[in-house]
Design a protein around this motif. Sequence first.
Motif, PDB file in Angstrom:
ATOM      1  N   LEU A  90      28.818 -28.876 -42.699  1.00  0.00           N
ATOM      2  CA  LEU A  90      29.229 -27.816 -43.808  1.00  0.00           C
ATOM      3  C   LEU A  90      30.678 -27.445 -43.328  1.00  0.00           C
ATOM      4  CD1 LEU A  90      28.581 -26.477 -46.651  1.00  0.00           C
ATOM      5  CD2 LEU A  90      27.710 -24.668 -45.407  1.00  0.00           C
ATOM      6  N   ASP A  91      31.681 -27.668 -44.231  1.00  0.00           N
ATOM      7  CA  ASP A  91      33.153 -27.039 -43.805  1.00  0.00           C
ATOM      8  C   ASP A  91      33.229 -25.690 -44.569  1.00  0.00           C
ATOM      9  OD1 ASP A  91      33.710 -29.183 -42.261  1.00  0.00           O
ATOM     10  OD2 ASP A  91      34.654 -30.314 -43.794  1.00  0.00           O
ATOM     11  N   LEU A  92      33.386 -24.629 -43.863  1.00  0.00           N
ATOM     12  CA  LEU A  92      33.803 -23.460 -44.667  1.00  0.00           C
ATOM     13  C   LEU A  92      34.939 -22.697 -44.390  1.00  0.00           C
ATOM     14  CD1 LEU A  92      30.057 -21.974 -43.309  1.00  0.00           C
ATOM     15  CD2 LEU A  92      30.601 -22.577 -45.513  1.00  0.00           C
ATOM     16  N   ALA A  93      35.290 -21.809 -45.361  1.00  0.00           N
ATOM     17  CA  ALA A  93      36.946 -21.234 -45.262  1.00  0.00           C
ATOM     18  C   ALA A  93      36.523 -19.815 -45.137  1.00  0.00           C
ATOM     19  CB  ALA A  93      37.582 -21.658 -46.367  1.00  0.00           C
ATOM     20  N   VAL A  94      37.290 -19.124 -44.520  1.00  0.00           N
ATOM     21  CA  VAL A  94      37.356 -17.597 -44.473  1.00  0.00           C
ATOM     22  C   VAL A  94      38.648 -17.029 -45.189  1.00  0.00           C
ATOM     23  CG1 VAL A  94      37.157 -15.699 -43.078  1.00  0.00           C
ATOM     24  CG2 VAL A  94      35.849 -17.706 -42.361  1.00  0.00           C
ATOM     25  N   ALA A  95      38.569 -16.549 -46.258  1.00  0.00           N
ATOM     26  CA  ALA A  95      39.582 -16.199 -46.893  1.00  0.00           C
ATOM     27  C   ALA A  95      40.699 -17.175 -47.249  1.00  0.00           C
ATOM     28  CB  ALA A  95      40.275 -14.858 -46.372  1.00  0.00           C
ATOM     29  N   GLY A  96      40.261 -18.439 -47.678  1.00  0.00           N
ATOM     30  CA  GLY A  96      41.104 -19.497 -47.714  1.00  0.00           C
ATOM     31  C   GLY A  96      41.495 -20.235 -46.599  1.00  0.00           C
ATOM     32  N   GLN A  97      41.173 -19.918 -45.426  1.00  0.00           N
ATOM     33  CA  GLN A  97      41.626 -20.423 -44.074  1.00  0.00           C
ATOM     34  C   GLN A  97      40.825 -20.280 -42.859  1.00  0.00           C
ATOM     35  OE1 GLN A  97      45.372 -18.258 -43.039  1.00  0.00           O
ATOM     36  NE2 GLN A  97      44.031 -15.991 -43.032  1.00  0.00           N
ATOM     37  N   TYR A  98      41.105 -20.804 -41.829  1.00  0.00           N
ATOM     38  CA  TYR A  98      40.285 -20.859 -40.620  1.00  0.00           C
ATOM     39  C   TYR A  98      39.080 -21.559 -40.941  1.00  0.00           C
ATOM     40  CZ  TYR A  98      43.957 -17.742 -38.831  1.00  0.00           C
ATOM     41  OH  TYR A  98      45.319 -17.247 -38.694  1.00  0.00           O
TER      42      TYR A  98
END
Length: 129
Positions: free
Chosen positions: A46-54
């Motif tokens: 599962l690929d997750l983004a934090v505030a659209g990045q990282y």
Amino acid sequence: MALLKGIHHIAVICSDYERSKEFYTDILGLEIVREVYREERQSYKLDLAVAGQYRIELFSFPNPPARPTEPEAMGLRHLAFEVEDVDACVSVLKKKGVDVQPVRIDEYTGHRFTFFEDPDGLPLELYER
């Protein structure tokens, strides 16, 4: 010229995929970028983004070995998330049933921070800008 350009992703292996997926998306509010099941490995990614990045990669594997839990064990110590207001974040996490340590002040930077854990005990930090 610098060899490294930045941090591309952080990988986390969990023991209970659905529980961890709920924690990282519903409780922490990370955005799902992509979810795949790799049949040959019996593993979700599962690929997750934090505030659209990282991007954070959340993996499941059959019977992963336990991580050492001592706070000073060798290896990744913790994952820190930058926040605007640590008190507001603590309040939200507590309302969602997450146990959060008392807020402390970094003796070198003067910034406020606190720790909590994901469902597998991985130490996570909130670090105020």
